[in-house]
Design a protein around this motif. Structure first.
Motif, PDB file in Angstrom:
ATOM      1  N   GLY A  87     -26.882 -43.251  -1.026  1.00 22.74           N
ATOM      2  CA  GLY A  87     -25.798 -42.940  -1.952  1.00 22.74           C
ATOM      3  C   GLY A  87     -26.205 -43.085  -3.403  1.00 22.74           C
ATOM      4  O   GLY A  87     -25.759 -42.312  -4.270  1.00 22.74           O
ATOM      5  N   THR A  88     -27.043 -44.068  -3.691  1.00 24.14           N
ATOM      6  CA  THR A  88     -27.531 -44.252  -5.066  1.00 24.14           C
ATOM      7  C   THR A  88     -28.367 -43.059  -5.493  1.00 24.14           C
ATOM      8  O   THR A  88     -28.239 -42.561  -6.622  1.00 24.14           O
ATOM      9  CB  THR A  88     -28.354 -45.548  -5.151  1.00 24.14           C
ATOM     10  N   ALA A  89     -29.210 -42.570  -4.588  1.00 27.07           N
ATOM     11  CA  ALA A  89     -30.027 -41.390  -4.906  1.00 27.07           C
ATOM     12  C   ALA A  89     -29.146 -40.175  -5.184  1.00 27.07           C
ATOM     13  O   ALA A  89     -29.425 -39.380  -6.088  1.00 27.07           O
ATOM     14  CB  ALA A  89     -30.994 -41.106  -3.764  1.00 27.07           C
ATOM     15  N   CYS A  90     -28.072 -40.028  -4.406  1.00 24.62           N
ATOM     16  CA  CYS A  90     -27.156 -38.903  -4.621  1.00 24.62           C
ATOM     17  C   CYS A  90     -26.430 -39.033  -5.953  1.00 24.62           C
ATOM     18  O   CYS A  90     -26.274 -38.049  -6.694  1.00 24.62           O
ATOM     19  CB  CYS A  90     -26.147 -38.829  -3.479  1.00 24.62           C
ATOM     20  N   ALA A  91     -25.965 -40.242  -6.263  1.00 22.51           N
ATOM     21  CA  ALA A  91     -25.251 -40.463  -7.525  1.00 22.51           C
ATOM     22  C   ALA A  91     -26.151 -40.189  -8.724  1.00 22.51           C
ATOM     23  O   ALA A  91     -25.690 -39.670  -9.750  1.00 22.51           O
ATOM     24  CB  ALA A  91     -24.716 -41.895  -7.568  1.00 22.51           C
ATOM     25  N   GLU A  92     -27.433 -40.557  -8.609  1.00 30.06           N
ATOM     26  CA  GLU A  92     -28.387 -40.255  -9.687  1.00 30.06           C
ATOM     27  C   GLU A  92     -28.400 -38.766 -10.013  1.00 30.06           C
ATOM     28  O   GLU A  92     -28.404 -38.363 -11.187  1.00 30.06           O
ATOM     29  CB  GLU A  92     -29.801 -40.660  -9.267  1.00 30.06           C
ATOM     30  N   ILE A  93     -28.432 -37.948  -8.969  1.00 33.38           N
ATOM     31  CA  ILE A  93     -28.541 -36.500  -9.174  1.00 33.38           C
ATOM     32  C   ILE A  93     -27.275 -35.953  -9.813  1.00 33.38           C
ATOM     33  O   ILE A  93     -27.334 -35.122 -10.734  1.00 33.38           O
ATOM     34  CB  ILE A  93     -28.849 -35.798  -7.846  1.00 33.38           C
ATOM     35  N   VAL A  94     -26.111 -36.407  -9.347  1.00 34.03           N
ATOM     36  CA  VAL A  94     -24.860 -35.959  -9.978  1.00 34.03           C
ATOM     37  C   VAL A  94     -24.884 -36.299 -11.464  1.00 34.03           C
ATOM     38  O   VAL A  94     -24.521 -35.470 -12.317  1.00 34.03           O
ATOM     39  CB  VAL A  94     -23.637 -36.592  -9.292  1.00 34.03           C
ATOM     40  N   HIS A  95     -25.322 -37.513 -11.787  1.00 36.34           N
ATOM     41  CA  HIS A  95     -25.376 -37.936 -13.191  1.00 36.34           C
ATOM     42  C   HIS A  95     -26.395 -37.120 -13.979  1.00 36.34           C
ATOM     43  O   HIS A  95     -26.158 -36.777 -15.146  1.00 36.34           O
ATOM     44  CB  HIS A  95     -25.705 -39.421 -13.275  1.00 36.34           C
ATOM     45  N   ASP A  96     -27.530 -36.810 -13.370  1.00 32.28           N
ATOM     46  CA  ASP A  96     -28.519 -35.963 -14.052  1.00 32.28           C
ATOM     47  C   ASP A  96     -27.923 -34.599 -14.393  1.00 32.28           C
ATOM     48  O   ASP A  96     -28.132 -34.070 -15.486  1.00 32.28           O
ATOM     49  CB  ASP A  96     -29.748 -35.758 -13.160  1.00 32.28           C
ATOM     50  N   MET A  97     -27.194 -34.048 -13.442  1.00 30.14           N
ATOM     51  CA  MET A  97     -26.624 -32.715 -13.641  1.00 30.14           C
ATOM     52  C   MET A  97     -25.440 -32.735 -14.601  1.00 30.14           C
ATOM     53  O   MET A  97     -25.283 -31.816 -15.427  1.00 30.14           O
ATOM     54  CB  MET A  97     -26.182 -32.143 -12.290  1.00 30.14           C
ATOM     55  N   ALA A  98     -24.592 -33.744 -14.492  1.00 30.31           N
ATOM     56  CA  ALA A  98     -23.375 -33.823 -15.312  1.00 30.31           C
ATOM     57  C   ALA A  98     -23.287 -35.224 -15.917  1.00 30.31           C
ATOM     58  O   ALA A  98     -22.517 -36.073 -15.445  1.00 30.31           O
ATOM     59  CB  ALA A  98     -22.147 -33.513 -14.460  1.00 30.31           C
ATOM     60  N   PRO A  99     -24.057 -35.497 -16.963  1.00 36.77           N
ATOM     61  CA  PRO A  99     -24.220 -36.873 -17.452  1.00 36.77           C
ATOM     62  C   PRO A  99     -22.962 -37.529 -17.995  1.00 36.77           C
ATOM     63  O   PRO A  99     -22.905 -38.760 -18.094  1.00 36.77           O
ATOM     64  CB  PRO A  99     -25.284 -36.728 -18.547  1.00 36.77           C
ATOM     65  N   ASP A 100     -21.947 -36.764 -18.347  1.00 38.37           N
ATOM     66  CA  ASP A 100     -20.727 -37.369 -18.883  1.00 38.37           C
ATOM     67  C   ASP A 100     -19.563 -37.343 -17.901  1.00 38.37           C
ATOM     68  O   ASP A 100     -18.433 -37.704 -18.263  1.00 38.37           O
ATOM     69  CB  ASP A 100     -20.321 -36.674 -20.185  1.00 38.37           C
ATOM     70  N   ALA A 101     -19.799 -36.918 -16.669  1.00 37.45           N
ATOM     71  CA  ALA A 101     -18.747 -36.966 -15.656  1.00 37.45           C
ATOM     72  C   ALA A 101     -18.470 -38.417 -15.285  1.00 37.45           C
ATOM     73  O   ALA A 101     -19.349 -39.278 -15.308  1.00 37.45           O
ATOM     74  CB  ALA A 101     -19.159 -36.174 -14.424  1.00 37.45           C
ATOM     75  N   GLU A 102     -17.224 -38.695 -14.945  1.00 40.46           N
ATOM     76  CA  GLU A 102     -16.821 -40.024 -14.492  1.00 40.46           C
ATOM     77  C   GLU A 102     -17.122 -40.149 -13.006  1.00 40.46           C
ATOM     78  O   GLU A 102     -16.586 -39.408 -12.186  1.00 40.46           O
ATOM     79  CB  GLU A 102     -15.324 -40.236 -14.750  1.00 40.46           C
ATOM     80  N   LEU A 103     -17.990 -41.101 -12.655  1.00 38.19           N
ATOM     81  CA  LEU A 103     -18.443 -41.239 -11.268  1.00 38.19           C
ATOM     82  C   LEU A 103     -17.654 -42.312 -10.536  1.00 38.19           C
ATOM     83  O   LEU A 103     -17.444 -43.419 -11.044  1.00 38.19           O
ATOM     84  CB  LEU A 103     -19.932 -41.585 -11.225  1.00 38.19           C
ATOM     85  N   HIS A 104     -17.256 -41.985  -9.301  1.00 38.00           N
ATOM     86  CA  HIS A 104     -16.631 -42.930  -8.384  1.00 38.00           C
ATOM     87  C   HIS A 104     -17.504 -42.991  -7.140  1.00 38.00           C
ATOM     88  O   HIS A 104     -17.705 -41.974  -6.462  1.00 38.00           O
ATOM     89  CB  HIS A 104     -15.223 -42.470  -8.012  1.00 38.00           C
ATOM     90  N   LEU A 105     -18.034 -44.163  -6.844  1.00 39.24           N
ATOM     91  CA  LEU A 105     -18.938 -44.327  -5.706  1.00 39.24           C
ATOM     92  C   LEU A 105     -18.188 -45.021  -4.573  1.00 39.24           C
ATOM     93  O   LEU A 105     -17.761 -46.178  -4.708  1.00 39.24           O
ATOM     94  CB  LEU A 105     -20.165 -45.139  -6.112  1.00 39.24           C
ATOM     95  N   LEU A 106     -18.029 -44.325  -3.461  1.00 42.97           N
ATOM     96  CA  LEU A 106     -17.192 -44.788  -2.363  1.00 42.97           C
ATOM     97  C   LEU A 106     -18.037 -44.953  -1.108  1.00 42.97           C
ATOM     98  O   LEU A 106     -18.584 -43.980  -0.587  1.00 42.97           O
ATOM     99  CB  LEU A 106     -16.058 -43.790  -2.105  1.00 42.97           C
ATOM    100  N   LYS A 107     -18.135 -46.184  -0.619  1.00 44.26           N
ATOM    101  CA  LYS A 107     -18.952 -46.449   0.564  1.00 44.26           C
ATOM    102  C   LYS A 107     -18.089 -46.423   1.826  1.00 44.26           C
ATOM    103  O   LYS A 107     -17.032 -47.048   1.893  1.00 44.26           O
ATOM    104  CB  LYS A 107     -19.657 -47.799   0.460  1.00 44.26           C
TER     105      LYS A 107
END
Length: 472
Positions: A87-107
């Motif tokens: 999940g951390t690897a996936c979140a990294e990519i979302v942030h790389d693509m859209a650096p100012d998007a608000e991220l919610h990480l749900l396990k």
């Protein structure tokens, strides 16, 4: 003050050393940097990453790969930063693509957690979900079933775009050998005319193919904990939802019956059989099994059956063949088979411009079962084999890596025009894709590879997707 000392003409504080973040190669390949340069970075967009673990999150934040402002929730109860780096690897990519998007990480860990995470997304006004997970057997593989019903609600009622991995179940060639994790075909009685034996042959017309070979090895999660599903075999057949046809599966090693599944199907049970078990960690070598599919006396042959393997299990070649008895066609997992999701296949970033797709990337079509028509899947392809912090020097492979690139791209587009709905977002992503296979949408690449470059061109037809939009 040290500068007050007459002999010292200049003084400064010591320079600090800062960690260097790792950016996915997919940012430049997809054209996301052009949108960044134009001022579109995902600002104002909420993206949820639903996954089974965010191990290493704190380190990724310290390294600058994931912002400190992320919002997290652990629905599994096992601890957010435990079990998996995935999940951390996936979140990294979302942030790389859209650096100012608000991220919610749900396990999550299971289907119940998944439904809780969906409720969270609805209640917290999430715009886009990035879901690099899959499962088998919640429906007939035609886009229906309880998990896909949730995805239908997300898109049609809640206005959320659900981006999900197509799966990694297609055949994969390693050196000269081909392995697989999926088989689909008709139940063929090994000796249908002279002496029916109720045992399925995996290659029609070849009575020697009355079993299929499976290999598996013990493995652990990223915390070193034992996984308990090294051998996972799920079989379903086209008698959905309440089966009258009764099939069973049996698994042998070189000498003995290891496990079996022979649930009764008499008109009130789903057409499902499953075998799941652990291989002891101290047996750290490949274990090989023979899988038999049988029918009870009086049950018909000729029904389409489908088998998925999970854990470390894979179909392996049977001597003297170099290829396993496995099929890539219709290997899409759930919920990627759904009509309301954006299903993502994978192309290695080194082959981004020319292809081919990753050979393991799951292929369509969906099953034409339970009265449904087959539909083309996946919908689009993203890059994999990319760099990141979470996995260190190891590239991040699979449709799991491709999916957050597409989810991040959707966030960029939505930040360009916040009035777009999920259907319009998906239409834009698909219409801008670069065709890679047969003309139009196909069951390997979908509409083609993700492409954002055209979105900043003056002639992009925004009025088609949102007539009131005034281009910035």
């Amino acid at each position: 003050m040290i500068t007050a000392i007459e002999e010292i003409e200049y003084a400064r504080l010591p320079h600090k050393f800062f960690p260097l973040s790792v950016t996915s190669e997919g940012v430049n390949l997809t054209g996301a940097q052009y949108l960044h340069n134009a001022g579109f970075t995902g600002s104002g967009v909420k993206v949820a990453v639903i996954d089974v673990g965010f191990k290493g999150l704190t380190g990724a934040q310290a390294n600058g790969d994931i912002p400190l402002s992320v919002i997290t929730h652990d629905f599994s109860g096992n601890g957010l930063e435990t079990q998996y780096l995935h999940g951390t690897a996936c979140a990294e990519i979302v942030h790389d693509m859209a650096p100012d998007a608000e991220l919610h990480l749900l396990k999550i860990s299971d289907e119940v957690d998944f439904y809780d995470a969906i409720d969270y997304c609805i209640n917290n006004d999430i715009d886009i979900i990035s879901h690099s997970l899959g499962t088998f057997g919640t429906g007939p593989g035609d886009g229906t079933g309880p998990v896909n019903e949730e995805c239908d609600f997300l898109k049609n009622e809640a206005g959320i775009l659900f981006v999900t991995a197509a799966g990694n179940e297609a055949n994969e060639t390693v050196e000269i050998f081909t392995y697989g994790r999926h088989w689909e075909g008709l139940f063929n009685d090994s000796y249908p005319e002279s002496e029916p034996d109720n045992i399925h042959e995996f290659i029609q017309g070849n009575p020697e193919s009355y079993y299929n070979a499976i290999g598996a090895i013990p493995y652990q999660d990223d915390d070193g904990n034992t996984e308990t599903n090294d051998v996972t075999i799920i079989m379903r057949w086209n008698d959905w939802p309440d089966a009258d046809i009764d099939y069973d599966i049996f698994l042998f090693d070189s000498e003995d019956l290891v496990s079996y599944s022979n649930a009764i199907q008499d008109g009130s049970q789903p057409p499902l059989e499953g075998i799941i078990f652990d291989i002891p960690d101290d047996e750290d070598y490949w274990h090989y099994y023979a899988l038999y599919v049988t029918k009870k006396d009086g049950q018909p042959a000729g029904t389409e059956i489908e088998i998925y393997l999970g854990g470390t299990s894979k179909f392996v070649p049977i001597y003297p063949s170099y290829s396993a008895i496995a099929t890539s066609s219709s290997s899409i997992t759930e919920p990627a088979d759904g009509q309301s999701v954006l299903a993502v296949g994978a192309i290695n970033y080194e082959n981004w411009w020319t292809g081919p797709q990753e050979d393991f990337s799951s292929q369509g079509p969906t099953n034409a079962w339970a009265g449904s028509s087959a539909r083309v899947k996946p919908d689009i392809c993203g890059p994999d084999g990319v760099s990141g912090y979470a996995y260190g020097s190891s590239p991040f492979y699979g449709t799991s890596a491709a999916t957050p690139h597409v989810a991040g791209a959707a966030a960029l587009i939505l930040s360009m025009n916040p009035e777009l709905g999920p259907d319009e977002l998906q239409d834009i992503i698909e219409s801008e894709a670069i065709n890679m296979g047969a003309p139009g949408k196909d069951n390997i690449y979908g509409w083609g590879r993700l492409n954002l470059r055209g979105l900043i061109e003056e002639d992009f037809p925004w009025e088609i997707f949102y007539p009131a939009f005034i281009k910035k």
